[in-house]
Write a protein that holds these residues in place. Structure first.
Motif, PDB file in Angstrom:
ATOM      1  N   GLY A 111       0.831  -1.213   0.000  1.00 53.16           N
ATOM      2  CA  GLY A 111       0.000   0.000   0.000  1.00 53.16           C
ATOM      3  C   GLY A 111       0.858   1.254   0.000  1.00 53.16           C
ATOM      4  N   GLU A 112       1.888   1.264   0.819  1.00 56.21           N
ATOM      5  CA  GLU A 112       2.762   2.453   0.900  1.00 56.21           C
ATOM      6  C   GLU A 112       3.559   2.636  -0.390  1.00 56.21           C
ATOM      7  N   ALA A 113       3.963   1.532  -0.979  1.00 56.74           N
ATOM      8  CA  ALA A 113       4.725   1.629  -2.240  1.00 56.74           C
ATOM      9  C   ALA A 113       3.837   2.174  -3.350  1.00 56.74           C
ATOM     10  N   GLN A 114       2.579   1.708  -3.365  1.00 57.72           N
ATOM     11  CA  GLN A 114       1.640   2.216  -4.392  1.00 57.72           C
ATOM     12  C   GLN A 114       1.455   3.717  -4.218  1.00 57.72           C
ATOM     13  N   LYS A 115       1.240   4.122  -2.955  1.00 64.12           N
ATOM     14  CA  LYS A 115       1.034   5.559  -2.685  1.00 64.12           C
ATOM     15  C   LYS A 115       2.244   6.381  -3.098  1.00 64.12           C
ATOM     16  N   ALA A 116       3.419   5.842  -2.829  1.00 66.94           N
ATOM     17  CA  ALA A 116       4.650   6.588  -3.120  1.00 66.94           C
ATOM     18  C   ALA A 116       5.046   6.493  -4.594  1.00 66.94           C
ATOM     19  N   GLY A 117       4.373   5.583  -5.334  1.00 63.10           N
ATOM     20  CA  GLY A 117       4.742   5.403  -6.742  1.00 63.10           C
ATOM     21  C   GLY A 117       6.131   4.796  -6.889  1.00 63.10           C
ATOM     22  N   ARG A 118       6.496   3.912  -5.979  1.00 58.12           N
ATOM     23  CA  ARG A 118       7.822   3.286  -5.987  1.00 58.12           C
ATOM     24  C   ARG A 118       7.681   1.763  -5.998  1.00 58.12           C
ATOM     25  N   GLY A 119       8.754   1.084  -6.356  1.00 56.37           N
ATOM     26  CA  GLY A 119       8.750  -0.379  -6.387  1.00 56.37           C
ATOM     27  C   GLY A 119       9.424  -0.970  -5.164  1.00 56.37           C
ATOM     28  N   VAL A 120       8.930  -2.131  -4.733  1.00 57.38           N
ATOM     29  CA  VAL A 120       9.592  -2.905  -3.674  1.00 57.38           C
ATOM     30  C   VAL A 120       9.713  -4.347  -4.182  1.00 57.38           C
ATOM     31  N   LEU A 121      10.918  -4.879  -4.172  1.00 58.12           N
ATOM     32  CA  LEU A 121      11.107  -6.277  -4.526  1.00 58.12           C
ATOM     33  C   LEU A 121      11.633  -6.991  -3.283  1.00 58.12           C
ATOM     34  N   ALA A 122      10.850  -7.933  -2.784  1.00 59.90           N
ATOM     35  CA  ALA A 122      11.251  -8.688  -1.589  1.00 59.90           C
ATOM     36  C   ALA A 122      11.369 -10.154  -1.970  1.00 59.90           C
ATOM     37  N   ALA A 123      12.429 -10.787  -1.509  1.00 60.19           N
ATOM     38  CA  ALA A 123      12.557 -12.228  -1.775  1.00 60.19           C
ATOM     39  C   ALA A 123      13.095 -12.906  -0.535  1.00 60.19           C
ATOM     40  N   GLY A 124      12.440 -13.960  -0.132  1.00 55.03           N
ATOM     41  CA  GLY A 124      12.905 -14.744   1.008  1.00 55.03           C
ATOM     42  C   GLY A 124      14.260 -15.362   0.715  1.00 55.03           C
ATOM     43  N   ASN A 125      14.565 -15.511  -0.563  1.00 54.15           N
ATOM     44  CA  ASN A 125      15.864 -16.058  -0.935  1.00 54.15           C
ATOM     45  C   ASN A 125      16.226 -15.554  -2.332  1.00 54.15           C
ATOM     46  N   PHE A 126      17.313 -14.814  -2.410  1.00 56.23           N
ATOM     47  CA  PHE A 126      17.713 -14.218  -3.687  1.00 56.23           C
ATOM     48  C   PHE A 126      18.628 -15.124  -4.504  1.00 56.23           C
ATOM     49  N   SER A 127      18.862 -16.346  -4.050  1.00 53.98           N
ATOM     50  CA  SER A 127      19.736 -17.215  -4.852  1.00 53.98           C
ATOM     51  C   SER A 127      18.941 -17.800  -6.021  1.00 53.98           C
ATOM     52  N   ILE A 128      19.637 -17.990  -7.123  1.00 60.75           N
ATOM     53  CA  ILE A 128      18.978 -18.508  -8.333  1.00 60.75           C
ATOM     54  C   ILE A 128      18.492 -19.937  -8.091  1.00 60.75           C
ATOM     55  N   THR A 129      19.297 -20.777  -7.427  1.00 60.72           N
ATOM     56  CA  THR A 129      18.887 -22.178  -7.275  1.00 60.72           C
ATOM     57  C   THR A 129      17.735 -22.309  -6.269  1.00 60.72           C
ATOM     58  N   ALA A 130      17.697 -21.417  -5.259  1.00 62.96           N
ATOM     59  CA  ALA A 130      16.553 -21.442  -4.338  1.00 62.96           C
ATOM     60  C   ALA A 130      15.293 -20.984  -5.068  1.00 62.96           C
ATOM     61  N   THR A 131      15.460 -20.079  -6.009  1.00 63.47           N
ATOM     62  CA  THR A 131      14.320 -19.620  -6.816  1.00 63.47           C
ATOM     63  C   THR A 131      13.821 -20.770  -7.699  1.00 63.47           C
ATOM     64  N   LEU A 132      14.753 -21.605  -8.145  1.00 60.44           N
ATOM     65  CA  LEU A 132      14.340 -22.775  -8.946  1.00 60.44           C
ATOM     66  C   LEU A 132      13.575 -23.779  -8.085  1.00 60.44           C
ATOM     67  N   LEU A 133      13.971 -23.934  -6.811  1.00 57.79           N
ATOM     68  CA  LEU A 133      13.207 -24.801  -5.894  1.00 57.79           C
ATOM     69  C   LEU A 133      11.737 -24.357  -5.880  1.00 57.79           C
ATOM     70  N   ARG A 134      11.532 -23.057  -5.736  1.00 53.64           N
ATOM     71  CA  ARG A 134      10.163 -22.514  -5.738  1.00 53.64           C
ATOM     72  C   ARG A 134       9.423 -22.872  -7.008  1.00 53.64           C
ATOM     73  N   ARG A 135      10.110 -22.627  -8.119  1.00 54.39           N
ATOM     74  CA  ARG A 135       9.473 -22.845  -9.420  1.00 54.39           C
ATOM     75  C   ARG A 135       9.095 -24.314  -9.589  1.00 54.39           C
TER      76      ARG A 135
END
Ligand SMILES: NC(=O)C1=CN([C@@H]2O[C@H](COP(=O)(O)OP(=O)(O)OC[C@H]3O[C@@H](n4cnc5c(N)ncnc54)[C@H](OP(=O)(O)O)[C@@H]3O)[C@@H](O)[C@H]2O)C=CC1
Ligand SMILES: O=C(O)C1=N[C@H](C(=O)O)C[C@H](O)C1
Length: 268
Positions: A111-135
């Motif tokens: 909500g705050e990001a929308q109001k501010a017109g800004r982006g937020v990218l949050a990831a519980g794990n920024f590793s590529i292989t952990a992202t593949l686990l999710r996928r």
């Protein structure tokens, strides 16, 4: 012009690795750094590098007096939300690496990001292989409804479950059909042994182990009639796997408004 980064948590395990990677990059520049214990020191020297000419501030508010485009946060679960809201209020896009925020926290941040017109990218794990686990786990959940998550981490990790496990369980809850296992509320005995339920739609049981010898591992265990599939990610002891994903997020977070969760939302 180089993308200007303010890094909260610049003297930490991940923070130091990020300072080195930002200093070595052609398109990023460190504009500010935050750590209470190293306040006043040079951010490069505090990270074991040569002098960068960027003094460390004790608070994010102070660091944001210097202009920047993106705040990256790798601090602690109890400060990351306030840091994110402060950064948005000061017109910055935000990359959230710190784990520990709840689904409700993220709704507020969105909500705050929308109001501010800004982006937020949050990831519980920024590793590529952990992202593949999710996928891969999300793909499996389309066919096998019975899934539970096991989260293994060191004895000192302050948050439970891990950000990796929390995010995975929330996504699986949206993707899967109802489980065939007996609902926890109908069980006798010590129900806590069945773990914690996460996710709004079809909550997924998460089991967290905290003990010496683990760094961080996450398993999605799928059970079907007479067969089982286990998809597991094991992190090693260096912060290197998180650096590339975090800096990719910093480069892309200005291209959208509001909250996105997961590195996969900006990959491809
Ligand atoms: N999303 C992902 O891929 C990953 C997420 N993580 C998560 O990132 C977070 C950080 O991890 P890690 O680098 O290991 O942590 P560390 O404990 O090594 O570092 C924390 C950093 O934050 C600073 N800090 C802590 N509290 C404050 C505060 N109140 N104000 C300002 N600065 C503060 C510390 O400096 P000082 O104490 O001097 O203030 C230090 O620089 C954790 O939540 C971890 O779970 C970790 C790895 C990958
Ligand atoms: O606390 C850590 O160390 C880590 N936390 C993240 C999480 O909570 O998932 C991920 C990372 O592998 C290390």
């Amino acid at each position: 012009m180089a993308l200007r980064i303010t890094l909260a948590g610049s003297t930490g395990w991940v923070g130091k690795a990020l300072v080195a990677a930002i200093a070595a990059s052609d398109d990023l520049v460190l504009a500010g750094a935050v750590s209470r214990s190293a306040a006043g020191q040079d951010a490069g020297e505090a990270a074991g590098l040569s002098r960068l000419g960027v003094p460390i501030s004790a608070t994010l508010e102070e660091a944001l007096r210097e202009p920047s485009d993106v705040v990256i946060d790798y601090t602690k679960p109890d400060v990351v939300k306030a840091n994110t809201l402060t950064a948005l209020a000061q017109g910055r896009h935000v990359v959230v690496g710190t784990s520990g925020l709840s689904a409700e926290d993220y709704t507020e941040i969105d909500g705050e990001a929308q109001k501010a017109g800004r982006g937020v990218l949050a990831a519980g794990n920024f590793s590529i292989t952990a992202t593949l686990l999710r996928r891969f786990a999300l793909e499996a959940a389309r066919y096998v409804p019975d899934v539970e998550v096991i989260d293994y981490a060191s004895a000192k990790k302050p948050d439970t479950p891990s950000g990796t496990a929390r995010e995975l369980a929330e996504l699986l809850s949206e993707a899967r059909q109802p489980a065939t296992s007996k609902p926890v509320a109908e069980l006798t005995g010590v129900r806590e042994t069945r773990g914690g339920a996460l996710g709004a739609k079809e909550p997924v049981q998460v089991h967290s182990l905290r003990m010496p010898s683990f760094v961080l591992s996450c398993e999605a265990v799928f059970g079907a009639d007479n067969e089982r599939l286990v998809i597991r990610h094991d992190a090693g002891s260096s912060a290197a796997p998180y650096v590339a994903g975090t800096l990719l997020a910093a480069r892309r977070v200005g291209s959208f408004t509001g909250l996105r969760r997961g590195l996969d939302t900006i990959m491809d």
